[in-house]
Each structure stands twice: as structure tokens, then as C-alpha cells.
Design a protein around this motif. Structure first.
Motif, mmCIF file in Angstrom:
data_model
loop_
_atom_site.group_PDB
_atom_site.id
_atom_site.type_symbol
_atom_site.label_atom_id
_atom_site.label_comp_id
_atom_site.label_asym_id
_atom_site.label_seq_id
_atom_site.Cartn_x
_atom_site.Cartn_y
_atom_site.Cartn_z
ATOM 1 N N LEU A 1 -1.112 8.511 140.648
ATOM 2 C CA LEU A 1 -0.372 8.184 138.896
ATOM 3 C C LEU A 1 0.340 6.656 140.256
ATOM 4 C CD1 LEU A 1 0.754 8.604 136.432
ATOM 5 C CD2 LEU A 1 2.883 9.374 137.394
ATOM 6 N N PRO A 2 0.487 6.955 141.361
ATOM 7 C CA PRO A 2 1.127 4.859 141.633
ATOM 8 C C PRO A 2 -0.692 3.981 141.334
ATOM 9 C CG PRO A 2 1.886 6.492 143.295
ATOM 10 C CD PRO A 2 1.231 7.161 141.514
ATOM 11 N N LEU A 3 -1.238 4.450 142.004
ATOM 12 C CA LEU A 3 -2.427 3.685 141.487
ATOM 13 C C LEU A 3 -2.784 3.225 140.452
ATOM 14 C CD1 LEU A 3 -5.383 5.067 143.798
ATOM 15 C CD2 LEU A 3 -4.475 2.670 143.971
ATOM 16 N N GLY A 4 -2.329 4.362 139.214
ATOM 17 C CA GLY A 4 -2.847 4.139 137.446
ATOM 18 C C GLY A 4 -1.737 3.064 136.986
ATOM 19 N N PHE A 5 -0.377 3.368 138.035
ATOM 20 C CA PHE A 5 0.491 2.500 136.739
ATOM 21 C C PHE A 5 0.116 0.907 137.930
ATOM 22 C CE2 PHE A 5 3.512 5.928 136.368
ATOM 23 C CZ PHE A 5 3.973 5.301 134.784
ATOM 24 N N THR A 6 -0.233 1.351 139.408
ATOM 25 C CA THR A 6 -0.667 -0.021 140.115
ATOM 26 C C THR A 6 -2.071 -0.807 138.763
ATOM 27 O OG1 THR A 6 0.290 -0.019 141.919
ATOM 28 C CG2 THR A 6 -1.565 -1.288 141.736
ATOM 29 N N LEU A 7 -3.239 -0.021 138.715
ATOM 30 C CA LEU A 7 -3.841 -1.157 137.786
ATOM 31 C C LEU A 7 -3.180 -1.216 136.256
ATOM 32 C CD1 LEU A 7 -7.261 0.797 138.250
ATOM 33 C CD2 LEU A 7 -6.845 -1.189 139.288
ATOM 34 N N LEU A 8 -2.399 -0.396 135.810
ATOM 35 C CA LEU A 8 -2.199 -0.954 134.370
ATOM 36 C C LEU A 8 -0.927 -2.359 134.903
ATOM 37 C CD1 LEU A 8 -1.240 -0.286 131.558
ATOM 38 C CD2 LEU A 8 1.417 0.313 132.732
ATOM 39 N N LEU A 9 -0.639 -2.649 136.019
ATOM 40 C CA LEU A 9 0.176 -4.098 135.946
ATOM 41 C C LEU A 9 -1.075 -4.669 136.234
ATOM 42 C CD1 LEU A 9 2.855 -3.063 138.026
ATOM 43 C CD2 LEU A 9 2.465 -3.641 135.820
ATOM 44 N N VAL A 10 -2.439 -4.697 136.635
ATOM 45 C CA VAL A 10 -3.532 -5.508 137.092
ATOM 46 C C VAL A 10 -3.876 -5.887 136.209
ATOM 47 C CG1 VAL A 10 -5.898 -5.463 138.156
ATOM 48 C CG2 VAL A 10 -3.614 -4.555 139.752
ATOM 49 N N SER A 11 -3.651 -4.923 134.681
ATOM 50 C CA SER A 11 -4.664 -5.383 133.778
ATOM 51 C C SER A 11 -3.517 -6.278 132.943
ATOM 52 C CB SER A 11 -4.860 -3.939 133.065
ATOM 53 O OG SER A 11 -6.060 -4.130 132.305
ATOM 54 N N VAL A 12 -2.279 -6.008 132.397
ATOM 55 C CA VAL A 12 -1.542 -6.500 132.091
ATOM 56 C C VAL A 12 -1.436 -7.785 132.199
ATOM 57 C CG1 VAL A 12 1.069 -6.934 131.420
ATOM 58 C CG2 VAL A 12 -0.459 -4.493 131.064
ATOM 59 N N ASN A 13 -1.477 -8.063 133.368
ATOM 60 C CA ASN A 13 -1.414 -9.845 134.288
ATOM 61 C C ASN A 13 -2.600 -9.620 134.379
ATOM 62 O OD1 ASN A 13 -0.132 -11.215 136.369
ATOM 63 N ND2 ASN A 13 -1.856 -11.117 137.717
ATOM 64 N N ALA A 14 -3.337 -9.792 134.069
ATOM 65 C CA ALA A 14 -5.246 -10.334 133.113
ATOM 66 C C ALA A 14 -4.995 -11.010 131.983
ATOM 67 C CB ALA A 14 -6.342 -9.437 133.925
ATOM 68 N N ASN A 15 -4.198 -9.969 131.264
ATOM 69 C CA ASN A 15 -4.584 -10.225 129.933
ATOM 70 C C ASN A 15 -2.768 -10.677 129.346
ATOM 71 O OD1 ASN A 15 -6.484 -9.013 129.309
ATOM 72 N ND2 ASN A 15 -6.124 -7.586 129.735
ATOM 73 N N LEU A 16 -2.061 -11.231 130.044
ATOM 74 C CA LEU A 16 -0.710 -11.309 129.867
ATOM 75 C C LEU A 16 -1.070 -13.241 128.329
ATOM 76 C CD1 LEU A 16 1.909 -11.168 132.497
ATOM 77 C CD2 LEU A 16 2.129 -10.123 129.940
ATOM 78 N N PRO A 17 -1.553 -14.143 129.381
ATOM 79 C CA PRO A 17 -1.763 -15.209 129.502
ATOM 80 C C PRO A 17 -2.564 -15.194 127.637
ATOM 81 C CG PRO A 17 -2.658 -15.375 131.129
ATOM 82 C CD PRO A 17 -2.656 -14.100 130.959
ATOM 83 N N ARG A 18 -3.251 -14.111 127.232
ATOM 84 C CA ARG A 18 -4.556 -13.761 126.023
ATOM 85 C C ARG A 18 -3.063 -13.426 124.932
ATOM 86 N NH1 ARG A 18 -7.534 -12.322 130.307
ATOM 87 N NH2 ARG A 18 -9.318 -12.750 129.480
ATOM 88 N N TYR A 19 -2.244 -12.217 125.622
ATOM 89 C CA TYR A 19 -1.122 -12.020 124.285
ATOM 90 C C TYR A 19 0.126 -13.291 124.764
ATOM 91 C CZ TYR A 19 -2.343 -7.639 126.760
ATOM 92 O OH TYR A 19 -2.567 -6.446 127.118
ATOM 93 N N PHE A 20 0.330 -14.055 125.527
ATOM 94 C CA PHE A 20 0.796 -15.330 125.187
ATOM 95 C C PHE A 20 0.252 -16.482 123.980
ATOM 96 C CE2 PHE A 20 3.610 -13.878 127.751
ATOM 97 C CZ PHE A 20 5.345 -13.943 127.287
#
Length: 427
Positions: free
Chosen positions: A221-240
Motif C-alpha cells: 500500500l505505501p508503494l501504491g500511494f507513492t506511485l499515485l503521487l508519482v503519476s499525479v505529479n507527472a500529470n499536474l501540468p496537464r490538469y492546470f
């Protein structure tokens, strides 16, 4: 089931390949797989407008973080499970549950987002494709632990070839970009059912053992949350960008940024090749662990630096060749994105070093800070500077990630987390 029975039922482990052979196979598989994804972007860029590319990129940006969380990075857990405590069936059972949650979450996101019909259609197509990919990933984890990256690469190459052929045929036949993207889902499912399952024939059925599954969830689960944040960080520019500038600029950013994703292939291939050995070395041989880690950092620096140089010297003609004249005008932006890619490659190498040592838990707070930095940068820069502001914000986030990972590695080393014998390096 007794431990003796589990040993009897576990298939004999194939002899591991040399590190060089593993690296070559991992590189070949990742190159072909990424080339197919890149071909999809190029095909869409040339046969449709930036808004269509933007919708596809937005669908991926919505689906990917959910998938990263529900997948729990089980492949890495399998590859670094040097004691062989869990069987493939345990991972398959957990992946079945995670995929069901994934599909429900994507449906909820589509309903809550209020997206237009073309975007919803692309969301559904991408979600079905990723569901098949997640089951293949569970099989890859078993093969990865056995250091049989050749078999993983064969599956990736098959998917890549079929995907490009199918997409090209559909878009030429129908002229519909949405139909071309939708055909990827049946291609992935067909490859899973006819090829991937044969790689672990007779051993892929789920094992519903609540105690073992609960242990796996706690570990992963810690890895799942970590990868969630990795993906969110990579996609934040697209959201904005989608919020402030529209889907067309999302399309421009995604098309150009995909070149940096492709540059990550070498680091990813080496990371996959050395992960099982680094996991063992982290327990028994610190010098070997540090030597393998240094290789990844050197490769990341070389590839990232070469990417920046190419962008400076030949960015405009390269973009014109790949995407057309509309994208060639963004050569200055391309340089910034390649610089961001250089920092991200170094951060990725640091992440592999942490993960191979099974230092899972510290990665979540690190990525939380990284996301906060990227989001703050996007909120400040995107409204006024658009895509260039998004690139600068992303580079700042990756720089923080790199610094924090290196600092924790130094702390772990000095704090005695490595040494032989060591019972575990755990979350």
C-alpha cells in the motif's frame, strides 16, 4: 497449505540471465512498447487537431493515477521478494480486486468530471486497455523475479506491433481518432489471453488467502500511494493547462513531453534489469548495491544531457519531422521540457535505488512534498506562461524529488540500515 506443499507446487526457477542480456531485453521491450505509444501520439497529431491529442492525454492523466494506486506496484514487490513468501496466485487475486476498484473509480471520475462525450469515450477506452495491462503486469512480476526479462520483452513487442497495425488500419479505414484509440483495448486483452498467460501456464489462478493478501496489502500500500503521487505529479501540468488554457495546450505539452518519456527508457530498462540483484545486494553486499546504483545515475545523466543537447541543436527540425509545422514552432519550449526530463531521469534513478532496497515508506512523504512544489509552481506559472510555465514547475518538482531521495539514501546508509546479515529492509 504447508511450506513443503508450497515448494512442491512452485515451478522450478529458470536460470537467471546475465545482467547485460537482461538489460538488452528490457531495453528492447520498453523501446518497442514506448515506440508504439509514441506512434499513437504522432498518428493523432498528424491526423487530428491538438484538441484531440489533448483529450487523449487528459484521459490518460485521469486514468493513470487511479491505476497506480490500485496496482499497488505489485510487480516491484514480486521482483524484490527474495524469500519467495508469496505465490503468483496471491498477486493475481489482489490484482483482481484492485482492477475492480480501478474501473469503478474511473467511472466515478468520469461522472463527477462533467466531461464532454468524446472525452468520456476516450476515458472508457483507455480504462479497458489499462485493465488488461494491469493483469499482464502481474505476470511480468513473476517473470521479473526470475530475471526472465526476455519473456516480458516478447510480450511488450507483440503488443507494440499489434497496436500500431491496428491503430493505423482503423484510422485509415474509418478516419476516426476515437475508434483508433478504442481498438487498443481488444489488442491488449487478446495479447493477455493468447500469449501472456502461456508464460506462466497453470500457475496464474488466484489464491484467496485472506492472511497472505492482508500482508501483501500492508507491504504494497505505501508503494501504491507513492506511485499515485508519482503519476499525479507527472500529470499536474496537464490538469492546470486544461483548467487555465484548454485541451489544445494539453495536447501540445503532451506531444512534446512524450520525447522525454522515451528518453527514460534506458534508465527504466536498467532499473528493471538490476532490481532483483540490487534487492539481494542491499541485504548482503553494499558495494555491489552502490555500484549498480551508480550505473543508473550515470546512465540517467548521460541520456538526459544528450536529450537537452539534441533539443538545443536540432529541436525545430526534429519536432517538424515528428509532429508537423504547428509543433515545430515550440522548439524553445522543447528545450525546457528536455531539461525537466534530465532532472526527472536523475530522480527516477534515485527512486529505483530506494525501491530496490525496499525502502518503501519514506517515498510517500517525499512525493507528497514534490507534488506540493509542482502544484504551487503550476498555480503560479501556468496562468501567465502556459506550457512553458508548466515545464518549469515540473522541473522544480523533480529537483526536489532528486534532492530528497539522495538525502534519505545518505541517511539510511549512515544510520546502519544496510549491513549483512539484515532481517529486512521493509516499509
Amino acid at each position: 497449505m504447508t511450506s513443503a506443499e508450497m515448494v512442491l507446487e512452485r515451478p522450478a526457477r529458470a536460470a537467471p540471465q546475465s545482467l547485460r542480456v537482461s538489460f538488452v531485453w528490457a531495453l528492447a521491450g520498453n523501446v518497442c512498447y514506448a515506440a508504439a505509444q509514441w506512434a499513437a501520439i504522432v498518428l493523432l497529431a498528424r491526423r487530428s487537431d491538438p484538441a484531440t491529442v489533448g483529450r487523449f492525454a487528459l484521459a490518460l492523466a485521469i486514468v493513470s493515477p487511479i491505476l497506480m494506486l490500485t496496482n499497488l506496484q505489485l510487480r516491484t514487490v514480486q521482483a524484490t521478494d527474495t524469500g519467495g513468501r508469496y505465490r503468483l496466485g496471491h498477486y493475481v487475486a489482489l490484482r483482481l480486486m484492485g482492477t475492480a476498484v480501478f474501473l469503478l473509480a474511473v467511472a466515478a471520475a468520469a461522472r463527477a468530471g462533467g466531461y464532454d462525450a468524446p472525452t468520456v469515450a476516450l476515458l472508457a477506452a483507455v480504462a479497458l486497455m489499462k485493465a488488461a495491462e494491469s493483469f499482464s503486469d502481474a505476470i511480468y512480476g513473476r517473470l521479473h523475479a526470475q530475471e526472465r526479462l526476455d519473456r516480458i520483452a516478447q510480450s511488450q513487442i507483440l503488443k507494440a506491433v499489434l497496436s500500431v497495425v491496428a491503430m493505423t488500419g482503423v484510422i485509415v479505414w474509418t478516419g476516426s481518432s476515437t475508434a483508433a484509440i478504442a481498438v487498443l483495448a481488444p489488442v491488449f486483452w487478446l495479447t493477455l489471453l493468447t500469449f501472456d498467460l502461456t508464460l506462466v501456464a497453470g500457475h496464474w489462478l488466484p489464491l484467496w488467502d485472506p492472511a497472505r493478501l492482508g500482508e501483501l496489502v500492508r507491504i504494497s500500500l505505501p508503494l501504491g500511494f507513492t506511485l499515485l503521487l508519482v503519476s499525479v505529479n507527472a500529470n499536474l501540468p496537464r490538469y492546470f493547462l486544461q483548467h487555465h488554457r484548454g485541451v489544445a495546450e494539453v495536447g501540445v505539452f503532451s506531444a512534446l513531453a512524450y520525447v522525454t518519456v522515451s528518453a527514460n527508457l534506458l534508465v527504466m530498462a536498467l532499473g528493471q534489469a538490476v532490481a532483483p540483484r540490487m534487492a539481494q545486494a542491499a541485504v548482503t553486499d553494499l558495494k555491489t548495491y552502490l555500484r549498480l546504483s551508480a550505473r543508473m545515475f550515470a546512465l540517467a545523466a548521460a541520456v538526459g544531457g544528450a536529450g537537452v543537447l539534441v533539443a538545443v541543436l536540432a529541436g525545430r527540425p526534429l519536432l517538424g519531422l515528428l509532429y508537423g509545422a504547428n509543433y515545430a514552432r515550440e522548439s524553445r519550449l522543447f528545450v525546457w521540457l528536455m531539461f525537466s526530463g534530465l532532472v526527472s531521469l536523475l530522480a527516477s534513478a534515485a527512486g529505483y535505488s530506494l525501491t530496490s532496497a525496499r525502502l518503501f515508506r519514506p517515498q510517500f512523504p517525499i512525493l507528497l512534498v514534490v507534488c506540493a512544489v509542482t502544484a504551487a509552481g503550476c498555480a503560479w506559472l501556468v496562468p501567465g506562461r502556459g506550457v512553458q510555465g508548466a515545464a518549469l514547475a515540473q522541473a522544480a518538482g523533480y529537483a526536489v524529488q532528486l534532492g530528497a531521495c539522495l538525502a534519505y539514501l545518505a541517511f539510511a546508509f549512515r544510520g546502519g540500515l544496510w549491513g549483512a546479515p539484515r532481517p529486512r529492509v521493509s516499509p
